[in-house]
Design an enzyme around this catalytic site. Structure first.
Site, mmCIF file in Angstrom:
data_model
loop_
_atom_site.group_PDB
_atom_site.id
_atom_site.type_symbol
_atom_site.label_atom_id
_atom_site.label_comp_id
_atom_site.label_asym_id
_atom_site.label_seq_id
_atom_site.Cartn_x
_atom_site.Cartn_y
_atom_site.Cartn_z
ATOM 1 C CB THR A 259 -18.040 4.981 5.100
ATOM 2 O OG1 THR A 259 -18.411 3.638 4.836
ATOM 3 C CG2 THR A 259 -19.132 5.722 5.812
ATOM 4 C CB THR A 260 -13.288 7.030 5.423
ATOM 5 O OG1 THR A 260 -13.562 5.892 6.240
ATOM 6 C CG2 THR A 260 -12.449 8.019 6.186
ATOM 7 C CG HIS B 157 -22.199 1.346 8.583
ATOM 8 N ND1 HIS B 157 -21.739 1.822 7.385
ATOM 9 C CD2 HIS B 157 -21.107 1.307 9.404
ATOM 10 C CE1 HIS B 157 -20.435 2.071 7.474
ATOM 11 N NE2 HIS B 157 -20.031 1.783 8.684
ATOM 12 N NE ARG C 44 -13.578 -1.169 -1.897
ATOM 13 C CZ ARG C 44 -12.550 -1.094 -1.070
ATOM 14 N NH1 ARG C 44 -12.763 -0.961 0.230
ATOM 15 N NH2 ARG C 44 -11.313 -1.119 -1.519
ATOM 16 C CB SER D 9 -11.748 -3.472 3.003
ATOM 17 O OG SER D 9 -11.574 -2.298 3.734
ATOM 18 N NE ARG E 254 -6.840 -3.153 3.488
ATOM 19 C CZ ARG E 254 -6.485 -3.878 2.432
ATOM 20 N NH1 ARG E 254 -5.317 -4.473 2.427
ATOM 21 N NH2 ARG E 254 -7.289 -4.036 1.393
ATOM 22 C CE LYS E 255 -2.189 -3.530 -1.070
ATOM 23 N NZ LYS E 255 -2.341 -4.840 -1.732
ATOM 24 N N GLY E 256 -6.733 1.441 -0.261
ATOM 25 C CA GLY E 256 -7.568 2.294 -1.109
ATOM 26 C C GLY E 256 -7.508 1.913 -2.580
HETATM 27 P P1 PAP Z 1 -15.992 2.311 7.459
HETATM 28 O O1 PAP Z 1 -17.252 1.767 6.872
HETATM 29 O O2 PAP Z 1 -15.489 1.535 8.624
HETATM 30 O O3 PAP Z 1 -16.071 3.772 7.689
HETATM 31 P P2 PAP Z 1 -14.867 2.684 4.883
HETATM 32 O O4 PAP Z 1 -14.324 4.057 4.871
HETATM 33 O O5 PAP Z 1 -16.198 2.465 4.244
HETATM 34 O O6 PAP Z 1 -14.849 2.093 6.345
HETATM 35 O O7 PAP Z 1 -13.858 1.724 4.139
HETATM 36 C C1 PAP Z 1 -12.485 1.757 4.309
HETATM 37 C C2 PAP Z 1 -11.891 1.496 2.954
HETATM 38 O O8 PAP Z 1 -11.878 2.712 2.185
HETATM 39 C C3 PAP Z 1 -10.438 1.056 3.048
HETATM 40 O O9 PAP Z 1 -10.234 0.196 1.931
HETATM 41 P P3 PAP Z 1 -9.072 -0.876 1.845
HETATM 42 O O10 PAP Z 1 -9.082 -1.658 3.120
HETATM 43 O O11 PAP Z 1 -9.405 -1.721 0.654
HETATM 44 O O12 PAP Z 1 -7.830 -0.102 1.651
HETATM 45 C C4 PAP Z 1 -9.720 2.377 2.905
HETATM 46 O O13 PAP Z 1 -8.367 2.249 2.547
HETATM 47 C C5 PAP Z 1 -10.548 3.032 1.826
HETATM 48 N N1 PAP Z 1 -10.395 4.493 1.796
HETATM 49 C C6 PAP Z 1 -10.363 5.350 2.844
HETATM 50 N N2 PAP Z 1 -10.216 6.603 2.427
HETATM 51 C C7 PAP Z 1 -10.131 6.556 1.077
HETATM 52 C C8 PAP Z 1 -9.944 7.557 0.068
HETATM 53 N N3 PAP Z 1 -9.802 8.838 0.372
HETATM 54 N N4 PAP Z 1 -9.905 7.144 -1.215
HETATM 55 C C9 PAP Z 1 -10.029 5.849 -1.534
HETATM 56 N N5 PAP Z 1 -10.208 4.865 -0.636
HETATM 57 C C10 PAP Z 1 -10.261 5.208 0.657
#
Ligand code: PAP
Length: 321
Positions: A68-69, A129, A151, A159, A283-285
């Site tokens: 989402t972010t 959501h 995803r 995550s 976090r990790k992305g």
């Molecule tokens: P939300 O639904 O609470 O807004 P959302 O943004 O959907 O959260 O998901 C967060 C995940 O997107 C995290 O994944 P991870 O825990 O596996 O690391 C976050 O790291 C990842 N994320 C945020 N920004 C990006 C980005 N710019 N590129 C890739 N992944 C990202």
């Protein structure tokens, strides 16, 4: 402000709904077939009752932790690339993407407030959501567009588990990853069952390609350039040949990249909701971090659920084996 009569009705309805355990206090309520954090049920009702969509609106929809972010950052910079003379002035550098593209149910309709949309310029960018079936009718009936990001559920679980435990530290509760995964298998997770959520948007994206663009986090990671061009075209802001040759698309990819957003001051230190620090959204992305956290037996169980529920729909996740 919502009327006191409506607030009372929502509170009474909330009390009557079936409940499940959730990591965010006071747990989940089963509303219109999906499990929703209980505290936001009134916000959703208010959103459903009052929101009037316009043809130019763009709604970004997702299950939590699906990307989402990232999608918010990309859509915001695509739409605003001409408003700020240079991308180096983009508001994304000063604000978390969730502030720039507000959630209907967590922000705009929170605390019994009815939002004032008069200062928002068109196209308005919103996010939610909520499952497709429960969106306000005007979103479905107008020409407004929906972009859904999906995803691999295994990565969503991992995550979400990290995110929840970070937030729960303040509440002194702790969930193991097994407990989390079990809840997902039963569909008892925020905005779940995940299969209904994904299939709802997936079906509409197949039936009406102008209404819903269905993106996958994994495809966005692997082929960001083409996926972003597709996104820009769908939301009505395609890149011109001139922009492409000037490298504007690449600039947007860089601006919205995980590494760039994570390192911004606003995302390192700010807070956008009471419990959630901006840094917890980065976090990790990566794709496939589930291998580091889920046991073989849990993966087997989850894959069985995924297979059973998505079978025949055309929606698949290649990364689970
Ligand atoms: P939300 O639904 O609470 O807004 P959302 O943004 O959907 O959260 O998901 C967060 C995940 O997107 C995290 O994944 P991870 O825990 O596996 O690391 C976050 O790291 C990842 N994320 C945020 N920004 C990006 C980005 N710019 N590129 C890739 N992944 C990202």
């Amino acid at each position: 402000m919502e009327s006191s009569q409506k607030i009372k009705e929502s509170e009474e309805l909330l009390l009557s709904l079936p409940k499940a355990k959730g990591w965010l206090s006071p747990g989940l309520s089963l509303y219109q077939g999906f499990y929703c954090p209980s505290k936001i049920v009134p916000n959703i009702i208010s959103f459903q009752n009052h929101f009037q969509a316009h043809d130019q609106d763009i709604v970004l929809a997702s299950k939590p932790k699906s990307g989402t972010t990232w999608l918010k950052a990309l859509a915001f910079s695509i739409v605003n690339r001409k408003r700020c003379d240079q991308l180096s002035n983009c508001a994304l550098l000063k604000s978390n993407p969730h502030e720039l593209v507000p959630f209907m149910e967590f922000s705009l309709y929170a605390n019994n407030q009815l939002p004032d949309f008069s200062t928002m310029s068109y196209p308005r960018l919103f996010s939610t959501h909520i499952p497709y079936e429960s969106l306000p009718e005007s979103i479905k009936q107008t020409n407004c567009r929906i972009v859904y990001i999906c995803r691999n559920p295994l990565d969503i679980i991992v995550s979400h588990w990290h995110f929840a435990n970070q937030a729960c530290l303040e509440h002194n509760t702790h969930w193991t990853v097994e407990e989390f995964a079990e809840a997902y298998c039963k569909g008892e997770e925020a905005f779940g069952p995940f299969w209904d959520h994904m299939l709802g948007y997936h079906k509409v994206s197949k039936e009406n390609t102008n209404k819903v663009l269905f993106l996958k986090y994994e495809e966005l990671k692997k082929d960001t350039l083409n996926q972003v061009k597709k996104l820009a075209e769908f939301i009505g802001f395609p890149f011109s040949k001139e922009e492409e040759s000037q490298g504007i698309v690449e600039e947007i990819l860089k601006l919205c990249s995980f590494g760039n957003l994570k390192e911004l001051d606003v995302n390192k230190h700010g807070k956008f909701m009471p419990y959630f620090e901006n840094k917890s959204y980065f976090r990790k992305g990566e794709i496939g971090d589930w291998v580091n956290h889920l046991s073989d037996s849990m993966v087997e169980k989850l894959n069985k659920v995924i297979h059973e529920k998505l079978n025949g729909s055309g929606l698949t996740f290649k990364e689970n084996c």
